[in-house]
Scaffold this active site. Structure first.
Site, short mmCIF file in Angstrom:
data_model
loop_
_atom_site.label_atom_id
_atom_site.label_comp_id
_atom_site.label_asym_id
_atom_site.label_seq_id
_atom_site.Cartn_x
_atom_site.Cartn_y
_atom_site.Cartn_z
N LYS A 22 14.33 68.64 62.54
CA LYS A 22 15.39 68.32 63.50
C LYS A 22 15.56 69.44 64.50
CE LYS A 22 19.85 69.18 62.27
NZ LYS A 22 20.64 70.00 63.18
N ASN A 23 15.70 70.67 63.99
CA ASN A 23 16.05 71.76 64.90
C ASN A 23 14.89 72.20 65.80
OD1 ASN A 23 18.62 71.69 64.01
ND2 ASN A 23 18.47 73.47 62.64
N CYS A 118 33.04 74.35 66.09
CA CYS A 118 32.71 73.22 65.22
C CYS A 118 33.10 73.58 63.79
CB CYS A 118 31.24 72.86 65.32
SG CYS A 118 30.17 74.03 64.54
N ARG A 123 31.03 79.64 67.29
CA ARG A 123 29.73 79.45 67.94
C ARG A 123 29.79 79.57 69.46
NH1 ARG A 123 26.74 74.59 64.86
NH2 ARG A 123 24.90 75.65 65.60
N ASP A 308 21.31 77.37 56.51
CA ASP A 308 21.29 75.90 56.41
C ASP A 308 20.95 75.42 55.00
OD1 ASP A 308 21.95 75.77 59.07
OD2 ASP A 308 19.91 75.36 59.76
N ARG A 400 22.86 62.69 60.88
CA ARG A 400 22.44 63.61 61.94
C ARG A 400 21.17 64.36 61.55
NH1 ARG A 400 26.65 67.73 63.72
NH2 ARG A 400 24.85 68.12 65.02
#
Ligand code: EPU
Length: 423
Positions: A22-23, A118, A123, A308, A400
């Site tokens: 994803k990233n 968030c 951030r 993560d 997501r």
């Protein structure tokens, strides 16, 4: 809103295919803005965040087609029609800020909404801004939007990051590909997603050296051309599913897994008593009888233990023998999963950036709530090892970042189902 129902059961066995990252994909997609020619990505993950980035790029005038069931993204930014990344899209996904560097480099201007805080931390974007300013951009904040311009184009410079930010490194690296002269990013992030972006940019004609090390050198070129690039394996999805047999017992092969993507994580799992074997194109994870041992974890930029995977590792430590301390050094508020795990019988105390976990013999199923992407999957992992049923609500977080999570986990024997609920 849908929820996920997990019933704790015995050992897992089988194979799980790991998707593209994803990233990585979220930073490779904005790279299309750098060239008039098409950029095609293969091995793209099927995720809602990818759809959000697709909408953002389309709002700028890029063409994005999702082919082969979403695994191929064919993009073209031949005719860009806007340079404004709207708040309505950016607030849904922070990675939207990755269009700033490419748009500034290609169009000489960009207006990008500041994403705001968030669930895991404030951030800010100060490092992105300082880096782009060093390349000659003029940036001001008006009405919640960053207004950036470089009327005479960007100029190479030495940019020293005070923290090895992944996003800032990506934005500056993309902008520098079309700047005049040489840019050196010092204290750059070293994550595999950075190396993957550099590989793709090189295929597009960029001159980049040193990616994967703290000093990245980019020699600007006049234009970039089209390319086709395969998205690197998702090391966080890999680590998450490595924890499934670690928590439930059994033996699972993670297809596409490589140890080099997760060396420090693998070392911690082995210290906890998990066996990991590297095969030609996969990793096999095995936990025999008995509880795992408690190990301490400190999250750090790559090659350190990834933030993560902290929530998922905490789920493992909840049933380990002994006490472990997990220290979160990347985000200031990333323990929101701890109170939910406590609802399942875990013993966790959080003090600032430290969580102390005393392992219990068995967790107990409970209704719990996902607060962010990685927290939600940690609750699923915990539920798989708990007695009885765990219902995880707010699973839109999960969509997501994890494609086909129910299919992948039930494929190795987990009792997991998605419950569709009327809103
Ligand atoms: N930071 C600043 N100023 C900046 C930029 C970052 O203070 O200008 C701080 C952040 O507030 C944070 C730390 O630096 O405390 C790390 O932020 P970084 O910029 O490295 O992270 P990111 O680029 O915003 C990416 C991933 C995150 C992952 C982090 C760290 C993407 C799209 N997101 O975020 O992924 O946690 O790197 O590895 O690549 C996730 O997938 O669940 C996720 C949150």
């Amino acid at each position: 809103m849908d929820s996920i129902l997990v019933t704790g059961n015995g050992p897992l066995n089988g194979q799980i295919p790991i998707a593209g990252a994803k990233n990585a994909c979220l930073t490779l997609m904005p790279a299309t803005l750098l060239s008039e020619e098409p950029l095609t990505l293969t091995n793209a993950p099927r995720l809602s965040d990818i759809k959000t980035m697709t909408l953002l790029l389309q709002s700028l005038g890029a063409e994005v087609s999702s082919l082969q069931d979403g695994q191929v993204l064919a993009m073209s930014s031949h005719d860009l029609t806007s340079h404004v990344a709207d708040y309505d899209i950016v607030r849904k996904m922070r990675a939207s800020n990755l269009v700033l560097g490419p748009m500034l480099a290609r169009l000489g201007q960009a207006v990008v909404s500041l994403p705001g805080g968030c669930a895991i931390g404030a951030r800010p974007m100060d490092l992105h801004i300082h880096g782009l300013e060093a390349l000659g951009a003029e940036i001001e904040l008006k009405d919640g939007y960053l207004h950036a311009k470089a009327p005479k184009g960007l100029k190479g410079a030495v940019v020293e990051l005070s923290f090895a930010s992944v996003g800032a490194t990506e934005n500056i690296m993309m902008a520098a590909t079309l700047a005049k002269g040489t840019t050196v990013i010092k204290n750059a992030a070293r994550e595999p997603e950075i190396v993957d972006l550099a590989d793709c940019l090189r295929k597009m004609g960029a001159q980049i050296e040193g990616d994967g090390s703290p000093d990245i050198t980019i020699q600007g070129v006049d234009r970039l051309h089209g390319a086709t690039h395969q998205v690197v394996t998702d090391r966080i999805e890999l680590g998450t599913y490595m924890l499934a047999p670690a928590i439930c017992g059994g033996e699972v092969e993670l297809l596409g897994g490589r140890r080099s993507l997760l060396e420090s994580f693998c070392a911690k799992l082995e210290a906890a008593g998990i066996e990991i074997t590297e095969n030609e194109n996969s990793l096999t994870v095995c936990r025999k009888n008995g509880r795992v041992r408690a190990v301490d974890v400190v999250t750090e930029p790559f090659p350190g233990f990834p933030t993560d995977l902290q929530a998922q590792m905490m789920a493992l430590m909840c049933t380990a023998e002994g006490t472990s301390v997990l220290e979160e050094k990347i985000f200031e508020n990333r323990f929101m999963h701890a109170p939910e795990l406590v609802r399942m019988g875990a013993e966790i105390e959080v003090h600032g950036g430290h969580a102390t976990v005393t392992g219990v013999e068995k967790l107990k199923g409970a209704p719990v709530m996902a607060t962010d992407l990685r927290a939600s999957v940690s609750l699923i992992l915990a539920g798989m090892a708990a007695e009885g049923e765990t219902k995880v609500s707010r699973v839109y977080h999960l969509d997501r970042g994890y494609e086909h999570v129910v299919r992948k986990l039930s494929g190795v024997g987990a009792k997991i189902e998605r419950i569709k609920e009327q809103s």
